[in-house]
Design a protein around this motif. Structure first.
Motif, short mmCIF file in Angstrom:
data_model
loop_
_atom_site.label_atom_id
_atom_site.label_comp_id
_atom_site.label_asym_id
_atom_site.label_seq_id
_atom_site.Cartn_x
_atom_site.Cartn_y
_atom_site.Cartn_z
N ALA A 198 -7.93 4.40 0.58
CA ALA A 198 -9.31 4.86 0.67
C ALA A 198 -10.17 4.06 -0.30
O ALA A 198 -9.72 3.63 -1.36
N ALA A 199 -11.40 3.84 0.09
CA ALA A 199 -12.34 3.22 -0.83
C ALA A 199 -12.57 4.17 -2.01
O ALA A 199 -12.34 5.38 -1.88
N GLU A 200 -13.00 3.61 -3.12
CA GLU A 200 -13.28 4.41 -4.33
C GLU A 200 -14.08 5.67 -3.96
O GLU A 200 -15.14 5.58 -3.36
N GLY A 201 -13.51 6.80 -4.31
CA GLY A 201 -14.24 8.05 -4.05
C GLY A 201 -14.13 8.54 -2.62
O GLY A 201 -14.49 9.67 -2.32
N GLY B 44 -5.31 7.28 8.85
CA GLY B 44 -4.27 7.96 8.09
C GLY B 44 -4.80 8.39 6.74
O GLY B 44 -4.47 7.79 5.72
N ASP B 45 -5.57 9.47 6.74
CA ASP B 45 -6.02 10.02 5.45
C ASP B 45 -4.80 10.37 4.61
O ASP B 45 -4.80 10.24 3.39
N VAL B 46 -3.78 10.84 5.32
CA VAL B 46 -2.47 11.04 4.70
C VAL B 46 -1.47 10.20 5.48
O VAL B 46 -1.57 10.10 6.71
N GLY C 114 0.79 -1.22 0.00
CA GLY C 114 0.00 0.00 0.00
C GLY C 114 0.82 1.26 0.00
O GLY C 114 0.28 2.37 -0.05
N SER C 115 2.16 1.12 0.04
CA SER C 115 2.98 2.33 0.16
C SER C 115 3.03 3.13 -1.14
O SER C 115 3.56 4.24 -1.16
N ASP C 116 2.48 2.57 -2.22
CA ASP C 116 2.45 3.33 -3.47
C ASP C 116 1.11 4.04 -3.68
O ASP C 116 0.86 4.61 -4.74
N ALA C 117 0.27 4.02 -2.66
CA ALA C 117 -1.03 4.70 -2.78
C ALA C 117 -0.81 6.22 -2.89
O ALA C 117 0.21 6.74 -2.43
N PRO C 118 -1.76 6.92 -3.49
CA PRO C 118 -1.57 8.36 -3.73
C PRO C 118 -1.57 9.21 -2.46
O PRO C 118 -1.18 10.37 -2.51
N ASN C 119 -1.99 8.64 -1.34
CA ASN C 119 -1.99 9.43 -0.10
C ASN C 119 -0.75 9.16 0.76
O ASN C 119 -0.70 9.54 1.91
N VAL C 120 0.25 8.48 0.18
CA VAL C 120 1.49 8.17 0.91
C VAL C 120 2.61 9.05 0.38
O VAL C 120 2.86 9.09 -0.83
N PHE C 121 3.29 9.76 1.28
CA PHE C 121 4.31 10.73 0.87
C PHE C 121 5.58 10.57 1.70
O PHE C 121 5.52 10.22 2.88
N THR D 85 -12.04 9.39 1.14
CA THR D 85 -10.80 10.07 1.49
C THR D 85 -10.17 9.49 2.75
O THR D 85 -9.08 9.87 3.11
N THR D 86 -10.88 8.60 3.44
CA THR D 86 -10.32 8.09 4.69
C THR D 86 -9.57 6.79 4.45
O THR D 86 -10.13 5.82 3.97
N SER D 87 -8.31 6.83 4.80
CA SER D 87 -7.43 5.69 4.66
C SER D 87 -6.96 5.31 6.06
O SER D 87 -7.11 6.08 7.00
N HIS D 88 -6.41 4.11 6.22
CA HIS D 88 -5.85 3.78 7.52
C HIS D 88 -4.69 2.81 7.37
O HIS D 88 -4.44 2.27 6.29
N ILE D 89 -4.01 2.60 8.48
CA ILE D 89 -2.89 1.67 8.52
C ILE D 89 -3.29 0.50 9.38
O ILE D 89 -3.83 0.68 10.49
N LEU D 90 -3.05 -0.70 8.87
CA LEU D 90 -3.38 -1.91 9.61
C LEU D 90 -2.10 -2.50 10.17
O LEU D 90 -1.13 -2.74 9.45
N LEU D 91 -2.08 -2.66 11.49
CA LEU D 91 -0.91 -3.25 12.13
C LEU D 91 -1.05 -4.78 12.16
O LEU D 91 -2.16 -5.31 12.12
N GLU D 92 0.07 -5.47 12.28
CA GLU D 92 0.03 -6.92 12.41
C GLU D 92 -0.75 -7.33 13.65
O GLU D 92 -1.37 -8.39 13.69
N SER D 93 -0.71 -6.47 14.67
CA SER D 93 -1.45 -6.74 15.90
C SER D 93 -2.96 -6.64 15.68
O SER D 93 -3.74 -6.98 16.57
#
Lengths: 541, 541
Positions: free
Chosen positions: A207-210, A226-228, A110-117, A212-220
């Protein structure tokens, strides 16, 4: 830029050209986290030089948006290209590699997603800002709790974002030891930024199609909003071009000598891409710090224009502001010294930054590492509010001068009530360390104790009763210092004694009293304060 | 107190007695000016130890209100008396003289009036406070513009008093040079405290019978209101008892060796009363500073209890807060070096305290003196807002380590935008000084110019036009740096050129350009900023 400016000062006739792949030269990338948060209000403030200003002042030709794609060492030419031109060549007499380091992007789903900088360059800065404003991002997940991550956390929190810091290690600001870093966690959380330690990321969930809310999933299984997402996990030297040209490199960057020459004496490497020597350990290292980079550029120019110069190596002095707390270090932390197999002892003191009777005094915690054989200072780590950078700079100077802890006892630092104390924190650290080396005191470190081993000692708490009730060590017996001489009958001479107070001084007095009375006694380094700052909770009752 | 505490730590069995003429032991007299003004709200905050607390913690016998009136060195006894008892004697094995210094009271008509006070002790503090409150004093005249005078001026102004500072010398804070001190005058006056320099007092005119308004009459005829007069013109070592006992003294105090022993090896003298050696000049001096006093007491105890110790001398590090400005120095000022016949060169830099692009940057002025033969650092004087004490402590450490200006070029100090710059002010001073020694630049000091000698030069101002119109040197021709290479035709090669900018760097670039073009050129040390701060108004157009 340091090279170019110095070179021009030394020679008005040299033909100097800077090739820059991007648009910007001579900008203050240390300010980028602050510009992100609006603490530095204008991004333009970061741009210290433009191609035009450099040309006007230094008569240096700047080719920006121009990428160097090859070095021909035999012909002494470089190959470069622009968007509009295919590859061309130009000759050099001397070539300076100052390509820096690039933000490391660990393989991560997921690190190539457009909200990752990443957050290393002005284009990075512009991109994050634009994304946040276009998407109305509410939350930011920061992967990496080092300099940039912590500075960005503070800046983004000031913008009203919901900020999380995700750190792979057991503590943020990995250059320092766990016990030194612990107060940072408290400070960051106090400012409503969440901190996730020992965190293993499973993936960045886009984020789902359309949406803006994204998140990070931990192994735990934990989910961190993390929208950004900022990926700030350090940098790697840009060695590709040098390797292609057959220059010697190692895992720390491009190998250089004391004149900053690479394995090809007509090619120099300076700054974040160069491997340099640590002045304390004499080991090779990669250091991404602006001060050394500047001096290396200047020194390379001196050498090319005939000066007899030598780079002396680095001590790694650095500081970071984290909300209301500052943390700084010089030299390798204790865990870093151990990892390098360097024998070291240390002491911890917690003096106020200036005279306690003058308003506004706040405590510092200073951890000083030194050679147990000759007392030479190896490193210092400091955390506190005011006066942290002052003491780290003094200790960096001491280390550079090859001073010992005995020298710190004699150091004469400015004292007026707003600035310091008659015995400055640096003196105090010297006194305590010298006491240890002279065997005027024997200390035990909290990290060398467990709840189990603690039971081997009679733990004597020489603080006042009011301090004891607010928190104390396991199995600790309260015997306030001023009563101690009258209560030897309550201490078993056949058993080891661990004496301690809040920060160490009364414990030391207690040690002296008990030692001279014939006890097998040890003072707890840094006192209850060191224990109570988070790293040693298992020792607390 | 430092002696007693250390002595007890080294020996639980020693019999230690402190004789104190007054009521107070172990108090923070550096805080007295702040307690006078209520910045330190409670006078009790200054009392760090009481006879009871010292006895309880250190098992030291304190005889307060007890005056020692004689030393019998043959019998090894001292004679002491109290209000209620005639003279008695007690034996000693070792005697520590720690009597300090007493406020100097110059002969001055009216100085015995009831509204005239010194400000050195807690009884002084109590007396002034009581007088001001009883008499509703509105104005305070402070005779003496040193540490105590300036700190008291700020504190009393904060209380709403009409405050005047009266200084005999041409500038306040006499330890520093005139050009360094000038901004203090601006700052003090900006805060509505009047400053009278080169002031000769004819008399203190007491209040009329029953009145409360008193004033000071100057020889010039000026009248300065002074319902209360503070006489704070320095201190003199208390050598009376030692002289009576035949111990060797000189004009700096009691002569001591490196173990702080007087001419009688069983008698030690420490602190403000002891004559010590300046580490830089190797000359004798009297130093009334708390840090050295503390270390001397500790060292005397070490020596008595069998340690191999030596006092290394002082560098004279000190700092003073004056309203919003801080001034600090280490080592002798240039005028002081000259007075001692020590050859010295100096440079002046005016860098910001931290990265200019980070909010809140303020300029420092740093004057660095060094040996023109080997570059050894001799002294530093700094004035500014934030970061003054940091740089003076770093430079004090450098001087202690015997460093040169070349070493300053290499010094690695902490840089993050809130703390410093990639090139710290200390590095900058080192670069400039090393440039001078390596003859990469030739400088001229403003103090070596007059309006007359200035006319021997073509004065080239390489600043921007906007800076020029805000104030410039006499006869200065504006030639902005970026235009300089195109305008050699406007500069006469047969005449000396004095190039300058605002703070020195662009002037240095201009120097390099013109020098390489064949001009006989000099750069103005510290630039127009040094000239415009008050000490060199005759050079301004």
């Amino acid at each position: 830029m340091s090279f170019a400016a110095r070179a021009r000062r030394l020679s008005e006739t040299a033909n100097i050209t800077i090739f820059e792949k991007g648009l910007f030269i001579g900008y203050a990338n240390c300010g980028i986290p602050y510009a992100l948060g609006g603490i530095i209000q204008s991004d333009e403030a970061l741009i210290l030089q433009t191609p035009e200003s450099v040309n006007a002042r230094y008569n240096v030709n700047v080719r920006h948006n121009t990428e160097v794609v090859g070095i021909n060492r035999e012909k002494k030419t470089i190959d470069f290209k622009t968007r509009d031109h295919p590859v061309r060549s130009v000759a050099y007499h001397k070539l300076i590699l100052a390509q820096g380091a690039e933000a490391f992007r660990p393989p991560m789903k997921g690190s190539d997603a457009p909200n990752v900088f990443t957050l290393q360059t002005i284009p990075d800065l512009t991109a994050v800002k634009k994304y946040m404003s276009t998407h109305g991002s509410k939350s930011v997940a920061i992967i990496g709790g080092g300099f940039i991550g912590l500075e960005a956390a503070e800046a983004l929190h000031a913008l009203g974002k919901q900020v999380s810091v995700i750190e792979y290690m057991p503590h943020v600001f990995p250059p320092v030891d766990q016990d030194v870093a612990e107060p940072l966690h408290t400070e960051i959380r106090r400012n409503h930024v969440s901190v996730h330690l020992n965190a293993r990321i499973q993936q960045i969930v886009p984020a789902a199609e359309g949406g803006t809310t994204s998140h990070i999933l931990l192994e735990s299984g934990g989910k961190i909003p993390g929208d950004v997402v900022l990926l700030v996990v350090g940098v790697r030297p840009r060695v590709h071009l040098a390797e292609q040209a057959g220059l010697e490199t190692n895992r720390f960057g491009i190998v250089t000598n004391a004149q900053m020459q690479t394995s090809d004496p007509d090619i120099y490497a300076v700054g974040d891409m160069a491997c340099t020597t640590n002045m304390i350990t004499q080991n090779q290292q990669n250091l991404a710090l602006a001060g050394p980079a500047n001096r290396q550029g200047r020194l390379a120019a001196d050498h090319i224009f005939g000066r007899d110069v030598a780079y002396r190596g680095n001590v790694g002095t650095s500081a970071c502001k984290v909300f209301g707390i500052n943390v700084a270090l010089v030299g390798p932390s204790m865990s870093n010294l151990r990892a390098q197999g360097i024998e070291a002892e240390y002491v911890t003191v917690h003096p106020p930054n200036h005279a306690g009777y003058y308003p506004g005094a706040t405590p510092l915690s200073l951890k000083l590492a030194f050679s147990p054989t000759d007392g030479k200072i190896l490193s210092a780590q400091i955390i506190g509010k005011d006066g942290v950078d002052k003491r780290i700079d003094v200790l960096a100077t001491c280390i550079t001068a090859g001073m010992t802890v005995y020298d710190l006892e004699h150091l004469e630092l400015a004292y007026a009530p707003p600035f310091g104390s008659a015995k400055d924190p640096v003196n105090m650290a010297g006194f305590v360390a010298a006491n240890v080396l002279r065997k005027d005191t024997e200390i035990i470190h909290a990290e060398d104790l467990t709840a189990d081993t603690l039971s081997e000692y009679q733990v004597i708490d020489v603080r006042a009763a009011g301090e004891y009730v607010n928190g104390h060590m396991k199995n600790a017996k309260l015997l306030p210092l001023n009563e101690l001489r009258k209560h030897f009958d309550e201490i078993d001479k056949s058993k080891k004694v661990l004496v301690h107070c809040q920060v160490g001084y009364r414990g030391y007095l207690g040690y002296r009293i008990l030692k001279q009375a014939g006890y097998d006694v040890y003072n707890l380094d840094g006192g209850f304060k060191t224990v109570s700052q988070g790293a040693f909770n298992d020792l607390i009752a």
